[in-house]
Design an enzyme around this catalytic site. Structure first.
Site, PDB file in Angstrom:
ATOM      1  N   GLU A  97      -5.354  -4.459  10.933  1.00 41.90           N
ATOM      2  CA  GLU A  97      -4.352  -3.403  11.063  1.00 41.90           C
ATOM      3  C   GLU A  97      -4.608  -2.610  12.341  1.00 41.90           C
ATOM      4  O   GLU A  97      -5.373  -1.639  12.327  1.00 41.90           O
ATOM      5  CB  GLU A  97      -4.423  -2.473   9.851  1.00 41.90           C
ATOM      6  CG  GLU A  97      -4.122  -3.169   8.539  1.00 41.90           C
ATOM      7  CD  GLU A  97      -3.487  -2.225   7.540  1.00 41.90           C
ATOM      8  OE1 GLU A  97      -2.439  -2.583   7.014  1.00 41.90           O
ATOM      9  OE2 GLU A  97      -4.023  -1.121   7.325  1.00 41.90           O
ATOM     10  N   HIS A 134      -9.527   1.225   4.959  1.00 43.20           N
ATOM     11  CA  HIS A 134      -8.241   1.452   5.615  1.00 43.20           C
ATOM     12  C   HIS A 134      -8.450   2.443   6.763  1.00 43.20           C
ATOM     13  O   HIS A 134      -9.261   3.361   6.653  1.00 43.20           O
ATOM     14  CB  HIS A 134      -7.226   1.999   4.608  1.00 43.20           C
ATOM     15  CG  HIS A 134      -5.846   2.053   5.181  1.00 43.20           C
ATOM     16  ND1 HIS A 134      -5.427   3.087   5.984  1.00 43.20           N
ATOM     17  CD2 HIS A 134      -4.818   1.181   5.112  1.00 43.20           C
ATOM     18  CE1 HIS A 134      -4.189   2.846   6.376  1.00 43.20           C
ATOM     19  NE2 HIS A 134      -3.797   1.700   5.861  1.00 43.20           N
ATOM     20  N   LYS A 194       0.121   4.244  -0.418  1.00 42.97           N
ATOM     21  CA  LYS A 194      -0.538   5.468   0.080  1.00 42.97           C
ATOM     22  C   LYS A 194      -0.276   6.619  -0.905  1.00 42.97           C
ATOM     23  O   LYS A 194      -0.218   6.380  -2.105  1.00 42.97           O
ATOM     24  CB  LYS A 194      -0.082   5.778   1.516  1.00 42.97           C
ATOM     25  CG  LYS A 194      -0.250   4.543   2.403  1.00 42.97           C
ATOM     26  CD  LYS A 194      -0.057   4.797   3.862  1.00 42.97           C
ATOM     27  CE  LYS A 194      -0.245   3.482   4.615  1.00 42.97           C
ATOM     28  NZ  LYS A 194      -0.180   3.645   6.063  1.00 42.97           N
ATOM     29  N   SER A 197       3.395  -1.631  10.420  1.00 40.00           N
ATOM     30  CA  SER A 197       4.854  -1.670  10.588  1.00 40.00           C
ATOM     31  C   SER A 197       5.470  -3.031  10.273  1.00 40.00           C
ATOM     32  O   SER A 197       6.420  -3.467  10.939  1.00 40.00           O
ATOM     33  CB  SER A 197       5.255  -1.211  11.999  1.00 40.00           C
ATOM     34  OG  SER A 197       4.819   0.119  12.214  1.00 40.00           O
ATOM     35  N   GLU A 216      -6.848   4.912   7.719  1.00 35.65           N
ATOM     36  CA  GLU A 216      -6.686   6.325   7.366  1.00 35.65           C
ATOM     37  C   GLU A 216      -7.954   6.864   6.718  1.00 35.65           C
ATOM     38  O   GLU A 216      -8.325   8.017   6.894  1.00 35.65           O
ATOM     39  CB  GLU A 216      -5.458   6.493   6.455  1.00 35.65           C
ATOM     40  CG  GLU A 216      -4.180   6.403   7.269  1.00 35.65           C
ATOM     41  CD  GLU A 216      -2.982   5.853   6.532  1.00 35.65           C
ATOM     42  OE1 GLU A 216      -2.956   5.864   5.285  1.00 35.65           O
ATOM     43  OE2 GLU A 216      -2.047   5.382   7.223  1.00 35.65           O
ATOM     44  N   GLY A 273       2.423   2.771  10.738  1.00 35.88           N
ATOM     45  CA  GLY A 273       3.347   3.875  10.517  1.00 35.88           C
ATOM     46  C   GLY A 273       4.053   4.337  11.787  1.00 35.88           C
ATOM     47  O   GLY A 273       4.685   5.386  11.806  1.00 35.88           O
ATOM     48  N   ASN A 299       0.870  -1.177   0.000  1.00 38.12           N
ATOM     49  CA  ASN A 299       0.000   0.000   0.000  1.00 38.12           C
ATOM     50  C   ASN A 299       0.907   1.227   0.000  1.00 38.12           C
ATOM     51  O   ASN A 299       1.458   1.593   1.027  1.00 38.12           O
ATOM     52  CB  ASN A 299      -0.897  -0.034   1.253  1.00 38.12           C
ATOM     53  CG  ASN A 299      -1.727   1.232   1.393  1.00 38.12           C
ATOM     54  OD1 ASN A 299      -1.813   2.029   0.474  1.00 38.12           O
ATOM     55  ND2 ASN A 299      -2.326   1.416   2.562  1.00 38.12           N
TER      56      ASN A 299
HETATM   57  P1  PGA Z   1       2.760   0.669   7.680  1.00 37.99           P
HETATM   58  O1  PGA Z   1       1.284   0.837   7.048  1.00 37.99           O
HETATM   59  O2  PGA Z   1       3.302  -0.617   7.154  1.00 37.99           O
HETATM   60  O3  PGA Z   1       3.515   1.874   7.220  1.00 37.99           O
HETATM   61  O4  PGA Z   1       2.579   0.638   9.163  1.00 37.99           O
HETATM   62  C1  PGA Z   1       0.440  -0.268   6.905  1.00 37.99           C
HETATM   63  C2  PGA Z   1      -0.863   0.184   6.317  1.00 37.99           C
HETATM   64  O5  PGA Z   1      -1.322   1.281   6.671  1.00 37.99           O
HETATM   65  O6  PGA Z   1      -1.471  -0.519   5.490  1.00 37.99           O
END
Ligand code: PGA
Length: 255
Positions: A171, A99, A15, A216, A101, A177, A13
């Site tokens: 998640e 997601h 983003k 992460s 976000e 992140g 992903n």
């Molecule tokens: P990350 O994001 O690996 O940077 O923690 C995962 C995600 O949001 O799908």
């Protein structure tokens, strides 16, 4: 990974990162690094602006393309939205929905996520449905309840016979992140709970739905996470922006 499920699935992903030109360069670097790793299904979710070019760059490979988001509507006056038929037309096979976000920054509720998952399915896209609790919810012991509610509502409109087209990504928001990953045992515990939920909802087909962990994931922790019984893949954000580290994660999943 449990014996019942399909091939494991690792998704990148990106983003809001990489221009179309940068994305093509990424694919050119990645493809030789993952050649022959057919035990794993590899999915790239670039920004919408790079989907077309990435799709072209992936032609002839087994890698799949995904949208990072999809509209609940198939067409109409919805400025800025991208419909499932448009993603399918660009060669997408998957769409990420719900997601965290999107849920926290853009106010997407599980009801909206359910409509997006339904839009994906009716247009031949497989939804990657994301769920996960906040740190506060976890510390208050609400993980089971929150994840259960998110699953129940987000999957409400999925026809039973389409269960096999679903991917569910756990998640935990506190791990996205932040560099703070759930331990393999913490992740497995919630994956087991998700598996039970899916089985209650879809019967035996629920056991075959692939469950990704996200938050992460990095080359250093991927092997231990993928070794868990109910973890069938990963949804990778930050570490997927470097083709070498993403390929290493794919290799960890391939065993
Ligand atoms: P990350 O994001 O690996 O940077 O923690 C995962 C995600 O949001 O799908």
């Amino acid at each position: 990974m449990s014996g019942d499920v399909q091939r494991s699935i690792i998704a990148a992903n990106w983003k809001m990162h990489l221009t179309a030109r940068e994305a093509v360069r990424y694919v050119e670097t990645l493809l030789p690094l993952v050649k022959g790793l057919d035990a794993v299904e590899i999915v790239l979710a670039p920004p919408a602006t790079a989907l077309d070019r990435v799709g072209q760059a992936l032609a002839g490979s087994t890698l799949q393309l995904a949208g990072q988001n999809v509209s609940a509507e198939d067409e109409g006056a919805f400025t800025g939205e991208i419909a499932a038929p448009m993603l399918a037309d660009l060669g997408c096979r998957y769409a990420i929905v719900g997601h965290s976000e999107r849920r926290t920054l853009y106010g997407e509720t599980s009801e909206v996520v359910a409509r997006k998952a339904a839009a994906a399915l009716r247009n031949d896209l497989r939804p990657i449905v994301c769920v996960g609790e906040t740190l506060e919810q976890r510390e208050m012991g609400q993980t089971r309840e929150i994840v259960g509610e998110q699953l129940a509502t987000s999957l409400e409109l999925v026809p039973d016979e389409r269960a096999c087209d679903l991917v569910v990504a756990y998640e935990p928001i506190w791990a996205i992140g932040t560099g703070r990953t759930a331990t393999p045992a913490e992740a497995q515990a919630v994956h087991e709970l998700i598996r039970e939920n899916l089985e209650a909802r879809f019967g035996a087909a629920g056991r075959r739905i692939r469950l990704q962990y996200g938050g992460s994931v990095k080359p250093e922790n991927a092997t231990a996470l993928m070794a868990q019984n109910d973890i069938d893949g990963a949804l990778v954000g930050g570490a997927s922006l470097d083709p070498t580290s993403f390929a290493t994660i794919v290799r960890c999943a391939a065993g």
